[in-house]
Scaffold this active site. Structure first.
Site, PDB file in Angstrom:
ATOM      1  N   PRO A 231       0.841  -1.197   0.000  1.00 21.32           N
ATOM      2  CA  PRO A 231       0.000   0.000   0.000  1.00 21.32           C
ATOM      3  C   PRO A 231       0.875   1.246   0.000  1.00 21.32           C
ATOM      4  O   PRO A 231       1.934   1.265   0.641  1.00 21.32           O
ATOM      5  CB  PRO A 231      -0.796  -0.119   1.295  1.00 21.32           C
ATOM      6  CG  PRO A 231      -0.061  -1.091   2.136  1.00 21.32           C
ATOM      7  CD  PRO A 231       0.740  -1.957   1.228  1.00 21.32           C
ATOM      8  N   GLU A 232       0.468   2.258  -0.716  1.00 17.19           N
ATOM      9  CA  GLU A 232       1.216   3.510  -0.729  1.00 17.19           C
ATOM     10  C   GLU A 232       0.545   4.513   0.211  1.00 17.19           C
ATOM     11  O   GLU A 232      -0.487   4.231   0.818  1.00 17.19           O
ATOM     12  CB  GLU A 232       1.315   4.039  -2.160  1.00 17.19           C
ATOM     13  CG  GLU A 232       2.063   3.054  -3.064  1.00 17.19           C
ATOM     14  CD  GLU A 232       2.987   3.734  -4.054  1.00 17.19           C
ATOM     15  OE1 GLU A 232       3.399   4.881  -3.816  1.00 17.19           O
ATOM     16  OE2 GLU A 232       3.295   3.101  -5.077  1.00 17.19           O
TER      17      GLU A 232
ATOM     18  N   HIS B 132      -5.019 -12.238  12.822  1.00 20.48           N
ATOM     19  CA  HIS B 132      -3.861 -12.493  13.685  1.00 20.48           C
ATOM     20  C   HIS B 132      -3.911 -11.719  14.994  1.00 20.48           C
ATOM     21  O   HIS B 132      -3.109 -11.973  15.893  1.00 20.48           O
ATOM     22  CB  HIS B 132      -2.571 -12.136  12.944  1.00 20.48           C
ATOM     23  CG  HIS B 132      -2.397 -12.897  11.668  1.00 20.48           C
ATOM     24  ND1 HIS B 132      -2.218 -14.254  11.636  1.00 20.48           N
ATOM     25  CD2 HIS B 132      -2.413 -12.487  10.373  1.00 20.48           C
ATOM     26  CE1 HIS B 132      -2.097 -14.660  10.380  1.00 20.48           C
ATOM     27  NE2 HIS B 132      -2.224 -13.615   9.595  1.00 20.48           N
TER      28      HIS B 132
END
Ligand SMILES: [Zn+2]
Length: 286
Positions: A2-3, A97
């Protein structure tokens, strides 16, 4: 990866849905998600018990939740990490998680990552509000601390390719491969031109374009928290239609109509227009 605009979407979602809430329980599943936390998953979960989230912050592509202790919870999204806010009774994702319960009995915060390149870690917050583990990262173009004139001066002194400098997170953070290519296309500069060979106004123009193209990406997709479900992974789906360079090999340049090219640079694909962005005459060392 992701940017910056995608990470900012996640940050805004966390700001709206998590900041101000008090964590009553944190559950960490497996060890990989905590591998950046030296003391391990049990320690991480224990230290996330009974804390209040005071801010959701970002520098470049680094994202963290400030906690009312003196720590920040660093959220590494990796390639496919997602922060989801969901009812506690919603079915658990296969690749969940970490789960956080809050004192308001409202929705849980979950960290889901199919590939587990991402993870969570605690880092002490410095007085300036930046976690210690992020302090080596330079301010991004959206921060008040960003000093573009200083960045231009440092670039001008470098004999490295301008695209390499744009991707150097210790110089200016948040500019990834996609937005570097877009900024260079807009500025009509080939990414392998040496910084030292470009004028300071040209370097400033490239940085301005990098800011603008990321701001436009945010304007188009950066408002809905739901969007992160689909948009946090890799390249921004919502902005693809507006890209002029990245991924455009074989199509016509939107400026001059020439067929766009793809080249390899720093083990990644670079996209540019052969006419608008001529290569430097000699192949520059990169
Ligand atoms: Zn062109």
């Amino acid at each position: 990866m992701p940017e910056l605009p995608e990470v900012e979407v996640v940050r805004r979602g966390l700001e709206d849905h998590v900041v101000g809430r008090h964590v009553t329980r944190a559950r960490i599943t497996g060890v990989r998600v905590a591998r950046r936390h030296d003391a391990g998953p049990e320690d991480l979960a224990a230290r996330l018990h009974d804390v209040t989230v005071t801010a959701a912050s970002r520098r470049g592509k680094y994202l963290w939740l400030a906690l009312d202790g003196e720590d920040a919870l660093i959220v590494h999204l990796g390639m496919s990490g997602q922060m989801l806010v969901e009812p506690a009774d919603a079915p658990l994702e296969k690749h969940c998680h970490a789960r956080f319960d809050f004192s308001d009995d409202g929705p849980q915060l979950r960290f889901v990552d199919q590939r587990t390149f991402g993870g969570l870690a605690l880092s002490p917050l410095r007085p300036d509000g930046i976690p210690e583990s992020v302090a080596h990262i330079a301010p991004d173009p959206f921060e008040p601390a960003y000093d573009q004139a200083a960045v231009v001066r440092r670039m001008k002194q470098r004999d490295s390719a301008v695209k390499r400098a744009l991707l150097d997170q210790t110089l200016v953070s948040g500019i990834g491969n996609i937005y570097a290519d877009e900024a260079l296309w807009r500025a009509q500069v080939h990414g392998e031109r040496l910084c030292s060979s470009l004028t300071k106004p040209t370097l400033a123009r490239i940085l301005d374009h990098a800011h603008d193209v990321m701001a436009e990406a945010l304007g188009q997709g950066g408002t809905s928290f739901d969007a992160l479900y689909v948009n946090v992974n890799g390249a921004s789906g919502y902005f693809d239609r507006s890209l002029h360079a990245y991924g455009r090999a074989g199509t016509q340049c939107d400026r001059c109509g020439t067929i766009m090219r793809r080249e390899q640079f720093m083990n990644r694909s670079s996209f540019s227009c052969p006419v608008c962005q001529p290569r430097p005459r000699r192949r520059s060392p990169s």
